[in-house]
Design an enzyme around this catalytic site. Structure first.
Site, PDB file in Angstrom:
ATOM      1  N   GLU A 145     -13.147 -91.321 -60.221  1.00 46.00           N
ATOM      2  CA  GLU A 145     -12.489 -90.255 -59.376  1.00 46.00           C
ATOM      3  C   GLU A 145     -12.883 -89.126 -60.298  1.00 46.00           C
ATOM      4  O   GLU A 145     -11.792 -88.005 -60.545  1.00 46.00           O
ATOM      5  CB  GLU A 145     -10.910 -90.803 -59.828  1.00 46.00           C
ATOM      6  CG  GLU A 145     -10.242 -92.120 -59.283  1.00 46.00           C
ATOM      7  CD  GLU A 145      -8.731 -92.093 -59.435  1.00 46.00           C
ATOM      8  OE1 GLU A 145      -7.940 -91.200 -60.209  1.00 46.00           O
ATOM      9  OE2 GLU A 145      -8.308 -93.299 -59.467  1.00 46.00           O
ATOM     10  N   ASN A 188     -16.275 -94.937 -59.226  1.00 45.83           N
ATOM     11  CA  ASN A 188     -15.788 -96.033 -57.787  1.00 45.83           C
ATOM     12  C   ASN A 188     -14.583 -94.298 -57.614  1.00 45.83           C
ATOM     13  O   ASN A 188     -14.496 -94.195 -58.345  1.00 45.83           O
ATOM     14  CB  ASN A 188     -14.882 -96.536 -59.313  1.00 45.83           C
ATOM     15  CG  ASN A 188     -13.517 -97.734 -58.554  1.00 45.83           C
ATOM     16  OD1 ASN A 188     -13.621 -98.345 -57.656  1.00 45.83           O
ATOM     17  ND2 ASN A 188     -12.090 -96.522 -59.412  1.00 45.83           N
ATOM     18  N   HIS A 224      -6.874 -98.779 -51.840  1.00 44.24           N
ATOM     19  CA  HIS A 224      -5.304 -98.578 -52.105  1.00 44.24           C
ATOM     20  C   HIS A 224      -4.784 -97.345 -50.207  1.00 44.24           C
ATOM     21  O   HIS A 224      -4.804 -95.950 -50.855  1.00 44.24           O
ATOM     22  CB  HIS A 224      -5.131 -97.410 -53.168  1.00 44.24           C
ATOM     23  CG  HIS A 224      -5.238 -97.704 -54.664  1.00 44.24           C
ATOM     24  ND1 HIS A 224      -4.633 -99.334 -54.762  1.00 44.24           N
ATOM     25  CD2 HIS A 224      -6.405 -97.616 -55.099  1.00 44.24           C
ATOM     26  CE1 HIS A 224      -4.756 -99.262 -56.249  1.00 44.24           C
ATOM     27  NE2 HIS A 224      -5.666 -98.098 -56.510  1.00 44.24           N
ATOM     28  N   GLU A 252     -10.253-102.481 -55.784  1.00 44.79           N
ATOM     29  CA  GLU A 252      -8.540-102.116 -56.382  1.00 44.79           C
ATOM     30  C   GLU A 252      -7.646-102.604 -55.073  1.00 44.79           C
ATOM     31  O   GLU A 252      -6.461-101.464 -54.955  1.00 44.79           O
ATOM     32  CB  GLU A 252      -8.369-100.134 -57.202  1.00 44.79           C
ATOM     33  CG  GLU A 252      -8.882-100.666 -58.025  1.00 44.79           C
ATOM     34  CD  GLU A 252      -9.035 -99.529 -58.855  1.00 44.79           C
ATOM     35  OE1 GLU A 252      -8.043 -98.808 -58.576  1.00 44.79           O
ATOM     36  OE2 GLU A 252      -9.619 -98.806 -60.038  1.00 44.79           O
ATOM     37  N   ASP A 254      -4.623-102.903 -52.904  1.00 40.92           N
ATOM     38  CA  ASP A 254      -3.398-102.962 -51.562  1.00 40.92           C
ATOM     39  C   ASP A 254      -3.311-102.109 -50.698  1.00 40.92           C
ATOM     40  O   ASP A 254      -3.646-101.103 -50.546  1.00 40.92           O
ATOM     41  CB  ASP A 254      -2.712-102.651 -53.038  1.00 40.92           C
ATOM     42  CG  ASP A 254      -2.968-101.669 -53.677  1.00 40.92           C
ATOM     43  OD1 ASP A 254      -3.355-100.315 -53.127  1.00 40.92           O
ATOM     44  OD2 ASP A 254      -2.427-101.355 -54.793  1.00 40.92           O
TER      45      ASP A 254
HETATM   46  O1  9MR Z   1      -1.910 -99.827 -62.275  1.00 42.51           O
HETATM   47  C1  9MR Z   1      -2.252 -98.975 -63.434  1.00 42.51           C
HETATM   48  C2  9MR Z   1      -1.178 -98.791 -63.456  1.00 42.51           C
HETATM   49  O2  9MR Z   1      -0.879 -99.813 -64.334  1.00 42.51           O
HETATM   50  C3  9MR Z   1      -1.262 -97.227 -64.476  1.00 42.51           C
HETATM   51  O3  9MR Z   1       0.593 -97.022 -65.178  1.00 42.51           O
HETATM   52  C4  9MR Z   1      -1.895 -96.462 -63.794  1.00 42.51           C
HETATM   53  C5  9MR Z   1      -1.741 -95.197 -64.815  1.00 42.51           C
HETATM   54  O4  9MR Z   1      -2.765 -93.972 -64.015  1.00 42.51           O
HETATM   55  O5  9MR Z   1      -3.331 -96.434 -63.309  1.00 42.51           O
HETATM   56  C6  9MR Z   1      -2.835 -97.701 -62.222  1.00 42.51           C
HETATM   57  O6  9MR Z   1      -4.185 -97.601 -62.186  1.00 42.51           O
HETATM   58  C7  9MR Z   1      -5.431 -97.014 -61.224  1.00 42.51           C
HETATM   59  C8  9MR Z   1      -6.796 -97.486 -61.293  1.00 42.51           C
HETATM   60  O7  9MR Z   1      -6.708 -97.176 -63.157  1.00 42.51           O
HETATM   61  C9  9MR Z   1      -7.033 -96.310 -60.662  1.00 42.51           C
HETATM   62  N1  9MR Z   1      -7.133 -95.929 -59.613  1.00 42.51           N
HETATM   63  C10 9MR Z   1      -5.353 -96.226 -59.134  1.00 42.51           C
HETATM   64  C11 9MR Z   1      -4.567 -97.144 -59.956  1.00 42.51           C
HETATM   65  C12 9MR Z   1      -3.148 -96.491 -58.993  1.00 42.51           C
HETATM   66  O8  9MR Z   1      -2.703 -95.528 -60.013  1.00 42.51           O
END
Ligand code: 9MR
Length: 332
Positions: A145, A188, A224, A252, A254
């Site tokens: 990001e 990513n 996402h 990732e 969903d």
């Molecule tokens: O799924 C993850 C969640 O459990 C955490 O609280 C969150 C914190 O930012 O991060 C989520 O995973 C993220 C991933 O690491 C990077 N891309 C976005 C994902 C969804 O927020």
């Protein structure tokens, strides 16, 4: 895990219809994965679903900086090691997530104001974390990001960008290559699934890295997505990255909907899953799809988007949703 697929399925058995996602994915030479967390590994249904359906896992939170280096020079690999051990036992490949990211960063890193100091800290973090897992991971999200959501898709103003400058990105990739020469090194990001200004910016960066010999092997499109809003040009976008000579992963995936789910919404979601999974299957260099969770029960979506959810392919009771059968069919 992969064990069942790898062992008994030679010969006549190969021609039977695949019964699990990983069975179907393995036949196309691809990985099908799930974000996994140690928090739920003690739940039998969670573990059983993971092991039965997936041949790849991504630690959902356990490899993030706040966990792996909570204090300067103090490393904690225990939670991530547990997942890597499980993956090994189940013959699942592991995607490392993530070496450099502004979020879930240990707070002490945000205090650093000196360029050389932060560069040193970033290189040490990468050397230690990627070094700890040397030779054991399929791939790494080296930087996550790094572009913002402005119309210009500028470099995100993170501590790394602000203090080191935009070279932090290539420095991170060089350090990762040094630490693990086997793992594929990925950039990513989210909202780079279709062709748009942000994926254009990533495309330009990868092209530049390739031209200058900065080590990069793959691009992770997070995926996402929102019900009914799957970009129509995912496949074309994957193909243009593939032509640069990098692999592509959906890292990732969903597809969220307003809750509660209805049969209509679930059917629409299944069609959306088909679009994404079949795009990957159609592109030789798209090597895998990872779902961002095993079950709707523990998805990040409802916590971050109140009123939305049901984004994965197993529901809260681990029942297969229409999106599961759509994904299975698309993998064939
Ligand atoms: O799924 C993850 C969640 O459990 C955490 O609280 C969150 C914190 O930012 O991060 C989520 O995973 C993220 C991933 O690491 C990077 N891309 C976005 C994902 C969804 O927020």
């Amino acid at each position: 895990g992969g064990a069942a697929t790898a062992s008994a399925h030679d010969g006549h058995h190969r021609h039977k219809a695949p019964r699990t996602l990983q069975d179907a994915a393995a036949r196309t030479g691809r990985d099908i994965g799930a974000a996994t967390t140690v928090v739920h590994m003690g739940e039998a249904a969670y573990r059983a679903t993971l092991d039965r359906e997936f041949n790849q896992l991504t630690p959902e939170n356990e490899m993030k900086w706040e966990t792996t280096e909570p204090a300067p020079g103090q490393f904690d690999f225990a939670p991530a090691d547990e997942l890597v051990r499980h993956a090994k036992k189940e013959r699942m490949r592991v995607h490392g997530h993530v070496l450099v990211w502004h979020s879930q960063l240990a707070p002490w890193v945000n205090e650093i104001t000196d360029r050389d100091e932060l560069l040193k800290v970033m290189r040490r973090h990468i050397a230690k974390v990627a070094g700890h897992y040397r030779g054991q991971l399929r791939s790494w999200d080296v930087v996550n990001e790094a572009f913002d959501d402005s119309p210009q898709a500028a470099r995100r103003a993170t501590i790394f960008q602000n203090v080191i400058g935009e070279e932090y990105l290539e420095e991170a990739f060089k350090a990762a290559r040094k630490a693990d020469r086997k793992a594929e090194l990925c950039y990513n990001d989210y909202n780079i699934d279709g062709i748009n200004p942000k994926s254009d910016a990533v495309y330009a960066m990868v092209k530049d890295f390739k031209r200058r010999g900065v080590p990069i092997d793959c691009v992770g499109m997070q995926g996402h997505l929102i019900l009914g809003q799957v970009p129509s040009d995912i496949r074309q976008n994957m193909e243009r990255f593939a032509r640069l000579g990098v692999n592509v992963y959906v890292t990732e995936l969903d597809i969220r909907m307003p809750t509660p789910p209805t049969p209509e919404k679930l059917a629409a979601q299944a069609a959306d899953y088909t679009k994404v999974v079949s795009a990957c299957v159609a592109v030789r260099r798209c090597r895998g799809v990872t779902l961002w969770g095993v079950t709707d029960k523990y998805s990040w979506v409802p916590d971050f988007f109140p009123g939305e959810g049901a984004a994965l392919v197993f529901d809260e009771n681990y029942a297969k949703k229409p999106a599961y059968f759509a994904s299975l069919a698309a993998l064939k």
